[in-house]
Design an enzyme around this catalytic site. Structure first.
Site, mmCIF file in Angstrom:
data_model
loop_
_atom_site.group_PDB
_atom_site.id
_atom_site.type_symbol
_atom_site.label_atom_id
_atom_site.label_comp_id
_atom_site.label_asym_id
_atom_site.label_seq_id
_atom_site.Cartn_x
_atom_site.Cartn_y
_atom_site.Cartn_z
ATOM 1 C CG ASP A 3 -0.094 -8.452 6.618
ATOM 2 O OD1 ASP A 3 -0.674 -8.915 7.573
ATOM 3 O OD2 ASP A 3 0.044 -6.981 6.690
ATOM 4 C CG ASN A 4 3.524 -7.099 8.751
ATOM 5 O OD1 ASN A 4 3.504 -6.740 7.810
ATOM 6 N ND2 ASN A 4 2.815 -6.635 9.931
ATOM 7 C CE LYS A 50 6.788 0.494 6.062
ATOM 8 N NZ LYS A 50 7.258 -0.620 7.190
ATOM 9 N NE ARG A 91 5.315 -8.225 2.232
ATOM 10 C CZ ARG A 91 5.609 -7.187 3.400
ATOM 11 N NH1 ARG A 91 5.089 -7.316 4.566
ATOM 12 N NH2 ARG A 91 6.427 -6.322 2.946
ATOM 13 C CG ASP A 151 6.201 -4.898 6.658
ATOM 14 O OD1 ASP A 151 7.198 -4.749 5.946
ATOM 15 O OD2 ASP A 151 5.049 -5.374 6.444
ATOM 16 N N GLY A 174 0.941 -1.391 0.014
ATOM 17 C CA GLY A 174 -0.001 0.140 -0.047
ATOM 18 C C GLY A 174 0.840 1.277 -0.011
ATOM 19 N NE ARG A 175 3.315 2.151 5.255
ATOM 20 C CZ ARG A 175 3.446 2.345 6.334
ATOM 21 N NH1 ARG A 175 3.757 3.728 6.561
ATOM 22 N NH2 ARG A 175 3.553 1.572 7.469
ATOM 23 N NE ARG A 189 10.492 -2.418 3.386
ATOM 24 C CZ ARG A 189 9.475 -2.898 3.952
ATOM 25 N NH1 ARG A 189 9.579 -3.200 5.178
ATOM 26 N NH2 ARG A 189 8.356 -3.589 3.275
HETATM 27 P P1 AMP Z 1 1.385 -3.178 8.354
HETATM 28 O O1 AMP Z 1 0.501 -3.132 9.481
HETATM 29 O O2 AMP Z 1 2.314 -1.656 8.235
HETATM 30 O O3 AMP Z 1 2.233 -4.217 7.961
HETATM 31 O O4 AMP Z 1 0.309 -2.623 7.049
HETATM 32 C C1 AMP Z 1 -0.766 -3.391 6.674
HETATM 33 C C2 AMP Z 1 -1.162 -3.014 5.349
HETATM 34 O O5 AMP Z 1 -1.519 -1.780 5.383
HETATM 35 C C3 AMP Z 1 -0.160 -3.252 4.279
HETATM 36 O O6 AMP Z 1 -0.904 -3.714 3.087
HETATM 37 C C4 AMP Z 1 0.333 -1.963 4.237
HETATM 38 O O7 AMP Z 1 0.781 -1.462 2.721
HETATM 39 C C5 AMP Z 1 -0.691 -1.012 4.495
HETATM 40 N N1 AMP Z 1 -0.265 0.241 4.917
HETATM 41 C C6 AMP Z 1 0.241 0.650 6.032
HETATM 42 N N2 AMP Z 1 0.221 2.084 6.030
HETATM 43 C C7 AMP Z 1 -0.264 2.495 4.868
HETATM 44 C C8 AMP Z 1 -0.159 3.760 4.471
HETATM 45 N N3 AMP Z 1 -0.005 4.980 5.061
HETATM 46 N N4 AMP Z 1 -0.754 3.945 3.371
HETATM 47 C C9 AMP Z 1 -1.201 2.943 2.585
HETATM 48 N N5 AMP Z 1 -1.066 1.601 3.047
HETATM 49 C C10 AMP Z 1 -0.807 1.477 4.270
HETATM 50 MG MG MG Z 2 3.099 -4.765 6.667
#
Ligand code: AMP
Ligand code: MG
Length: 510
Positions: A269-270, A130, A200, A279, A110-111, A193
């Site tokens: 997913d992590n 990232k 994953r 992550d 997502g980012r 990174r």
């Molecule tokens: P995380 O908890 O950081 O592992 O993120 C879980 C999901 O949310 C993953 O698909 C990330 O890409 C997405 N995500 C987390 N933060 C953001 C953000 N600021 N913008 C877009 N997607 C995000």
């Molecule tokens: Mg993640």
């Protein structure tokens, strides 16, 4: 990428025409060959006027970049996502996953964006930005990362590597003044990174849930061919892959437990398919030992508490196994095959944690009663909230035959008689195997770090960075490169956390 020779640098002077420092970096992208079902191609969203916040020359070497590369203004532009890399095939990958024990459906980068892959003498290294902007998988997010969390991820990736823990790496972190809204308004940053692969568990879950079994198999074949070639010759390569991932994950989590690392968000997913720590978000190193320590303020149930990590990893491997089921065979036979493989994790973890914990205590041999002795120490530490890192470092100084030097360790405990009783048994155990105090001290200092990235150390670097002083990021990076060495000039980095550290909260907000 275009040569940067002759381009004006930040101070307006002409850069020398000599070899542009990061011309050697050219990329391929094998992941992109998996096909359109696996990703969306798109460029990063630029950030105006980026600046370098942190740089790891050791990580640069992995992708064939010299340390001087970071001085090239094009470096900062490139790794902020403002200019493309030659041969890159920039994409966001799609995955799904279980978050906090619940199926979350489609997630994805997502980012983050995969720029491509550098092939060097150090191997294949995928390069990922990232915080580089919105993607089709951003959902409600803004595609950005803030400076605070990006500095934490940069420093911790490199620190974990130097601790010897399997991890993704970080080449650099860049910042920009663009505002990013979290609980307050912060500023944007991008972490670059590096990893042999960013695949994953959730990538597999995605194709299983979508019932796209051909794609699932293609992904499994891709991972086997690229990263677990030894599985190819097995009777069922996919069961063999599951076993290999069980082993890699067990090794990683045993390492975490041994250095007192809490990941904080062990969602599927992590979880890296290579068993790498990935992550870095609301992670934390234990200060005062609490077996139930929860480092992530968003984890209200303590699902990912320190002590829970080994079982959570196992739970996550069940999710992976379920996703791989169609590749194991038909119906009940596939389930039974998976059930036979999964306990590999438990066996491997038990062996690894035993090895690492005994090493922390300087026990070379395995004796009956070792586990109980180790558990008793942890109970005393838990009761007295004894500092995890400092305790094991100090324990190396204990004399095998002479309790009169115990004070520095003993004084860390509230229950002094409890410690004395334990220490007497520990001494007896040490005397039951060969070896001198000096040998044991040396061995213990090799596995018990003096310096870890405690929250308050990261916080001090972040506060300076918010004022545009990035020197503390660099100092901390350097100290954490030698976590097992005494560094007398940096003694304060091994201190107990200050009182204000108790108020620090790290959460999923990053
Ligand atoms: P995380 O908890 O950081 O592992 O993120 C879980 C999901 O949310 C993953 O698909 C990330 O890409 C997405 N995500 C987390 N933060 C953001 C953000 N600021 N913008 C877009 N997607 C995000
Ligand atoms: Mg993640």
């Amino acid at each position: 990428m275009p040569s940067t020779a002759g381009a004006p640098n930040a101070s307006g002077t002409q850069l020398p025409r000599a070899a542009p420092p990061f011309a050697p970096l050219s990329l391929s992208n094998r992941f992109a060959q998996l096909g359109e079902a696996f990703f969306t191609r798109l460029p990063p969203q630029p950030l105006p006027d980026p600046y370098l916040v942190g740089f790891s020359p050791e990580a640069a070497q992995l992708v064939g970049l010299p340390p001087e590369a970071a001085h090239d203004p094009a470096f900062v532009e490139t790794f902020t996502g403002n200019r493309p890399l030659e041969g890159g095939d920039t994409l966001a990958s799609v995955y799904s996953g279980h978050q906090f024990g619940v199926w979350a459906g489609q997630l994805g980068d997502g980012r983050a964006l995969l720029l491509g892959e550098a092939d060097t003498a150090a191997g294949h290294w995928e390069i990922q930005l990232k915080g580089s902007g919105l993607t089709p998988y951003s959902r409600m997010g803004d595609g950005r990362a803030v400076l605070r969390s990006s500095i934490r991820e940069f420093l911790c990736s490199e620190a974990m590597f130097h601790l010897g823990v399997p991890t993704t790496r970080a080449l650099c972190v860049t910042g920009a003044d663009a505002p990013v809204r979290r609980e307050t308004i912060e500023t944007a940053a991008v972490v670059t990174r590096l990893s042999p692969s960013f695949i994953r568990f959730g990538h597999f879950e995605h194709f299983y849930a979508a019932e796209r079994i051909d794609d699932l198999q293609r992904l499994a074949d891709f991972v086997i061919d690229g990263h677990y070639p030894q599985c190819r010759d097995a009777a069922n390569p996919y069961l063999s892959l599951l076993a290999a991932v069980c082993n890699a994950t067990a090794d990683m989590v045993a390492h975490w437990q041994a250095v007192g690392f809490c990941h904080g968000v062990m969602n599927t997913d992590n979880m890296s398919i290579l068993g790498l720590t990935i992550d870095y978000g609301p992670f934390g190193f234990l200060d005062g030992f609490n077996a139930n320590h929860i480092c992530n303020h968003s984890d209200t149930q303590g699902r990912y508490a320190y002590q829970a990590q080994p079982n959570v990893a196992y739970w996550n491997l069940f999710c992976l196994a379920q996703a791989l089921l169609p590749l194991f065979g038909e119906g009940q036979a596939a389930v039974e095959a998976a059930q036979e493989v999964l306990p590999v994790y438990k066996t491997r973890f038990a062996g690894q944690i035993d090895l690492r914990m005994r090493a922390k205590l300087g026990l070379r041999e395995s004796h009956a009663g070792d586990e109980a002795l180790i558990n008793r120490l942890f109970r005393l530490m838990h009761e007295g909230r004894v500092d995890f890192t400092r305790l094991f470092r100090q324990l190396a100084e204990l004399r095998m035959a002479d309790p009169s030097h115990d004070a520095p360790v003993r004084d860390m405990f509230i229950d002094r008689p409890g410690f004395d009783a334990w220490a007497a048994d520990y001494r007896a155990r040490l005397q039951a195997e060969a070896g001198s105090d000096a040998e044991r001290r040396t061995a213990m200092r090799r596995v018990n770090p003096k310096y870890v990235l405690r929250n308050h150390l990261a916080e001090i670097a972040i506060r300076h960075a918010n004022e545009k002083d990035f020197s503390e990021v660099e100092t901390l990076r350097r100290v954490l490169m030698r976590p097992y060495d005494d560094q007398p000039e940096f003694e304060r980095y091994a201190d107990l956390p200050p009182d204000w550290a108790g108020q620090l909260e790290v959460s999923c907000s990053s």
